[in-house]
Design an enzyme around this catalytic site. Structure first.
Site, short mmCIF file in Angstrom:
data_model
loop_
_atom_site.label_atom_id
_atom_site.label_comp_id
_atom_site.label_asym_id
_atom_site.label_seq_id
_atom_site.Cartn_x
_atom_site.Cartn_y
_atom_site.Cartn_z
NE ARG A 101 -3.57 2.23 2.85
CZ ARG A 101 -4.60 2.57 2.67
NH1 ARG A 101 -5.10 1.60 1.95
NH2 ARG A 101 -5.75 3.64 3.06
CG HIS A 128 -8.01 0.72 -3.87
ND1 HIS A 128 -7.56 -0.06 -3.25
CD2 HIS A 128 -8.41 1.75 -2.56
CE1 HIS A 128 -7.85 -0.21 -1.76
NE2 HIS A 128 -8.06 0.69 -1.39
CD GLN A 174 -12.98 0.30 -0.92
OE1 GLN A 174 -11.97 -0.15 -0.03
NE2 GLN A 174 -14.25 -0.09 -1.19
CG ASP A 214 -12.45 7.71 -2.15
OD1 ASP A 214 -12.45 8.24 -1.19
OD2 ASP A 214 -11.40 7.56 -2.26
CB CYS A 236 -14.02 2.62 -0.41
SG CYS A 236 -12.69 5.04 -0.49
NE ARG A 280 -10.06 -3.63 0.37
CZ ARG A 280 -9.21 -2.88 0.77
NH1 ARG A 280 -9.95 -1.69 1.10
NH2 ARG A 280 -8.37 -3.27 1.36
#
Length: 311
Positions: A111, A138, A141, A230, A270, A298
């Site tokens: 990450r 991502h 996600q 987001d 998310c 997730r």
């Protein structure tokens, strides 16, 4: 999924999955969530996942660590600042880190900021690499988002319309890739100057994907089955938040905006969310919000991915 010279599979982008592979992965995730793997609960017994973090994390870290535990494996958390990757001008190269970690672990999740880092890990290492988030993409996600959409509307994506409202960031880029693979309609409402990555948009255009870029949130959300947003400033962009708040003011997802969507439309984010900025409290806490299901998913999609790559 994209192979390296040793034919090792990785997930750096959703484009590492064919439509068939993506459908199979989501099917496995649905089965794992339903508990259908009972009787063979530990397919990753004796396996270890090294997890490199240059960015803070709640959901990514916990879901991967718990997922490895559920599958009988073990996860090692490697904050970059506490490894030789985090020594500034004296840092070890990503290439050498990849080669060394490949001697210890069965897979690497990273990450980070620069998408070139997971690409370098995959290129120089000999174990599967998972992109847990970069500034560009991502994919993990999006796997969770797609599972959440399936839970609301069924396994197929034909005829679905997804709306994205806000910054053209890494999650928006991954939604574009998902639309290119699965064939649903995607409308993105973003302010001028904050569009998604130009190369990713060009790739979508080359596949004749039904992707539309707008500057009008109402136009994007009208008739949508899924409304997504987001934060207006991703990690590393916090210093720009004041200016972004002014630019993005009319891109907040409110009840009035959700009213333009289909009656059965769901809302996705998310997380973490900045309430009162990109989304109003009554939306994220309302009956159409699926953000907690999305966060839980997730775990399930990443367990499916870990089995696919490491078992």
């Amino acid at each position: 999924m994209t192979p390296n010279t040793s034919r090792t599979r990785h997930l750096l982008s959703l484009r590492d999955l064919s439509r068939r592979e993506l459908a199979a992965l989501l099917k496995r995730a649905r089965g794992l969530k339903a508990g259908s793997n009972r009787g063979r609960e530990f397919p990753l017994a004796g396996k270890t996942l090294g997890m490199i973090f240059r960015k803070h994390s709640t959901r990514t870290r916990v879901s991967f660590e718990v997922g490895m535990f559920h599958l009988g494996g073990h996860a090692i958390v490697l904050p970059a600042a506490e490894t030789h990757l985090g020594r500034g001008e004296h840092s070890e190269s990503v290439a050498d880190t990849a080669r060394v970690l490949s001697r210890y672990v069965d897979g690497i999740m990273i990450r980070t900021f620069d998408h070139a880092e997971p690409e370098a890990l995959a290129r120089h290492g000999s174990v599967p690499v998972i992109n847990g988030l970069t500034d560009l993409l991502h994919p993990c996600q999006l796997l969770a988002d797609l599972l959440t959409v399936q839970e609301a509307f069924g396994a197929g994506f034909s005829g679905l319309r997804v709306a994205w409202v806000g910054d053209g960031n890494n999650v928006a880029n991954s939604w574009i890739e998902a639309a290119s693979i699965l064939g649903f309609e995607l409308s993105l409402a973003v302010p001028r100057g904050y569009a998604p990555d130009a190369r990713i948009l060009q790739e979508a255009e080359a596949t004749a994907a039904a992707v539309q870029l707008l500057e009008d949130p109402v136009g994007a959300v009208e008739g949508a089955h899924v409304v997504c947003t987001d934060t207006w400033a991703s990690m590393g962009e916090e210093e720009d938040l004041g200016a972004r708040v002014r630019v993005f003011e009319r891109f907040q997802v409110t009840e009035a905006l959700m009213a333009q969507a289909e009656p059965e439309a769901i809302f996705l984010h998310c997380l973490p969310a900045h309430r009162g900025q990109e989304v109003a409290d009554e939306v994220i806490d309302g009956p159409r919000s699926r953000v907690l299901d999305e966060a839980e998913n997730r775990l399930h999609v990443q367990k499916a991915l870990l089995i696919e790559l490491l078992a």
